[in-house]
Design an enzyme around this catalytic site. Structure first.
Site, PDB file in Angstrom:
ATOM      1  N   SER A 127      38.208 -27.893   4.675  1.00 32.84           N
ATOM      2  CA  SER A 127      36.968 -28.512   5.144  1.00 32.84           C
ATOM      3  C   SER A 127      36.290 -27.614   6.170  1.00 32.84           C
ATOM      4  O   SER A 127      36.963 -26.889   6.931  1.00 32.84           O
ATOM      5  CB  SER A 127      37.329 -29.854   5.786  1.00 32.84           C
ATOM      6  OG  SER A 127      36.269 -30.343   6.565  1.00 32.84           O
ATOM      7  N   TYR A 152      42.757 -35.203  12.007  1.00 30.51           N
ATOM      8  CA  TYR A 152      42.367 -34.892  10.626  1.00 30.51           C
ATOM      9  C   TYR A 152      42.077 -33.394  10.484  1.00 30.51           C
ATOM     10  O   TYR A 152      42.605 -32.724   9.590  1.00 30.51           O
ATOM     11  CB  TYR A 152      41.133 -35.712  10.204  1.00 30.51           C
ATOM     12  CG  TYR A 152      40.525 -35.202   8.917  1.00 30.51           C
ATOM     13  CD1 TYR A 152      41.142 -35.440   7.692  1.00 30.51           C
ATOM     14  CD2 TYR A 152      39.355 -34.421   8.922  1.00 30.51           C
ATOM     15  CE1 TYR A 152      40.604 -34.939   6.513  1.00 30.51           C
ATOM     16  CE2 TYR A 152      38.816 -33.916   7.751  1.00 30.51           C
ATOM     17  CZ  TYR A 152      39.445 -34.180   6.542  1.00 30.51           C
ATOM     18  OH  TYR A 152      38.917 -33.671   5.377  1.00 30.51           O
ATOM     19  N   LYS A 156      44.023 -29.960   8.391  1.00 31.20           N
ATOM     20  CA  LYS A 156      43.441 -28.958   7.481  1.00 31.20           C
ATOM     21  C   LYS A 156      43.816 -27.548   7.934  1.00 31.20           C
ATOM     22  O   LYS A 156      44.158 -26.692   7.119  1.00 31.20           O
ATOM     23  CB  LYS A 156      41.911 -29.120   7.408  1.00 31.20           C
ATOM     24  CG  LYS A 156      41.453 -30.409   6.734  1.00 31.20           C
ATOM     25  CD  LYS A 156      41.928 -30.512   5.290  1.00 31.20           C
ATOM     26  CE  LYS A 156      41.567 -31.814   4.614  1.00 31.20           C
ATOM     27  NZ  LYS A 156      42.252 -32.057   3.350  1.00 31.20           N
TER      28      LYS A 156
END
Ligand code: NAD
Ligand code: WQD
Length: 341
Positions: A127, A152, A156
């Site tokens: 992302s 979050y 990644k």
């Protein structure tokens, strides 16, 4: 051809659109999903759309024994596209361990199983969140990753590093795709984004607000130093994004490089107010809305330099933002019509 590709999270938003494109390109997708953020009827819709039977396994990617059983049954899996992850930034702050377990342990289980079954090719859903507050826009892949502002985002960054290390011996070749802001739906209106609860992301919030399912849209700040004061993002049609996976897979299977990273965006920045304006014009609707304070953690401007994927893989986005916004509204209207939302 008909190479088998395991698609984890294949019943979710980006995964389902990628399954359609894989079938159209002659691949044979096999779906794994635990249905934590989608509904089983999405699979039915998907099967109708691709007009062929699909292999679907319900289970959790964290569970190596479950993954082993899938690899065992399917045999000759040629590659994995790993979409399965939890993705709500706010929830990850409240429930960090849930996110680390699901996203990081899930990634490790997938890699371990791939090694066990000598499956070589992996595409990972990364992302633009890994860039944090970018040094400059458009963002190139060589800009430094910043300390992520949420668990979050941290998952990644961690997964990218775990993959890079796992590809060193050459047993696995992988590409991390850093998506910018996916929007829209399949133009059939059969599949699209299905957020559970009140949406956090802009476009599903807009479509549900117009459908009067939720309160008016809050525009989080118009006092930024941008062209019109609202934040700027790189909104990419989900079907273009899905096609990027097929192009990447074609490339990866032939590639001699063990690991690489590509941005997947349009290369264009669109402001929140511009997007609102286009949505109203193309769909002939009014978005109920009010301007409120900035949302904590929001980044002023974030859009991709999309040259690397164009020059190395030959993919670039084709669909306009107008198409994406029409498709998103068609999907919402169809959902409302059949009482699914
Ligand atoms: P989504 O929630 O619609 O799809 C993810 C799917 O994975 C869901 O169907 C969910 O049920 C499944 N899943 C989650 N954890 C699982 C597990 N442990 N085992 C099996 N299945 C599991 O999300 P999406 O928007 O399609 O995102 C796909 C990927 O792309 C995610 O990794 C996400 O972090 C990443 N991504 C999304 C965006 C975005 O804005 N949508 C942007 C950048 C990156
Ligand atoms: C876009 C713009 C908001 C909702 C997030 C994740 C990122 C990635 C994509 C997964 C912002 C504004 C939004 C609303 C608004 N996901 N907005 N009112 O924040 O760019 O990125 O999703 O990897 O990691 O952080 O996307 O859709 O939430 O917001 O005004 O109700 O819309 O302020 O400027 P974002 P978003």
């Amino acid at each position: 051809m008909n190479k088998k590709i395991l698609v984890t999270g294949g019943a979710g938003y980006i995964g389902s659109h990628t399954v359609v494109e894989l079938v159209q390109a002659g691949y044979k997708p096999v779906i794994v999903d635990n249905f934590s953020n989608t509904k089983p009827w999405m699979v039915q819709r998907l099967i109708e759309l691709v007009n062929t039977d699909l292999r679907v396994y319900e289970g959790d990617c964290v569970d190596v024994d479950f993954l082993k059983s899938v690899f065992d049954k399917e045999k000759e899996i040629h590659g994995v596209i790993h979409f399965a992850a939890l993705k709500a930034v706010g929830e990850s702050v409240a429930e960090p361990l849930l996110y680390y377990r699901n996203n990081v342990c899930g990634m490790i289980s997938v890699l371990e199983t791939m090694r066990m079954f000598e499956v070589k090719n992996l595409i990972f859903s990364s992302s633009a969140t890994v860039y944090g507050v970018p040094d400059k826009c458009p963002i190139t892949e060589d800009q430094p990753r910043k300390s992520p502002s949420s668990p979050y985002g941290a998952t990644k960054v961690m997964c990218e590093d775990i993959i890079k290390d796992s590809t060193r011996g050459g047993c696995i070749k992988a590409v991390s795709l850093r998506y910018f802001n996916p929007i829209g739906a399949h133009d059939s209106g059969n599949i699209g984004e299905l957020p559970v609860g009140v949406p956090n992301n802009l476009l599903p919030y807009i479509t549900q607000a117009v459908a009067k399912k939720i309160p008016p849209l809050k525009i989080f700040g118009t006092d930024y130093n941008t062209k019109d004061g609202s934040c700027v993002r790189d909104f990419i049609h989900v079907v273009d994004l899905a096609k990027a996976h097929v192009s990447t897979l074609d490339y990866l299977i032939k590639s001699k490089e063990n690991y690489d990273i590509f941005n997947v965006g349009t290369g264009k920045g669109t402001s929140v107010l511009e997007l609102i304006d286009i949505f109203e014009k193309v769909n002939n609707v009014v978005i109920p809305r009010e301007v409120t304070a900035r949302r904590e953690g929001d980044i002023r401007e974030c859009y991709a330099d999309a040259q690397k994927i164009k020059s190395k893989i030959g993919w670039e986005s084709c669909k306009s933002i107008e198409q994406a916004l029409e498709d998103a509204w068609r999907w919402q209207a169809k959902l409302t019509e059949i009482g699914k939302s």
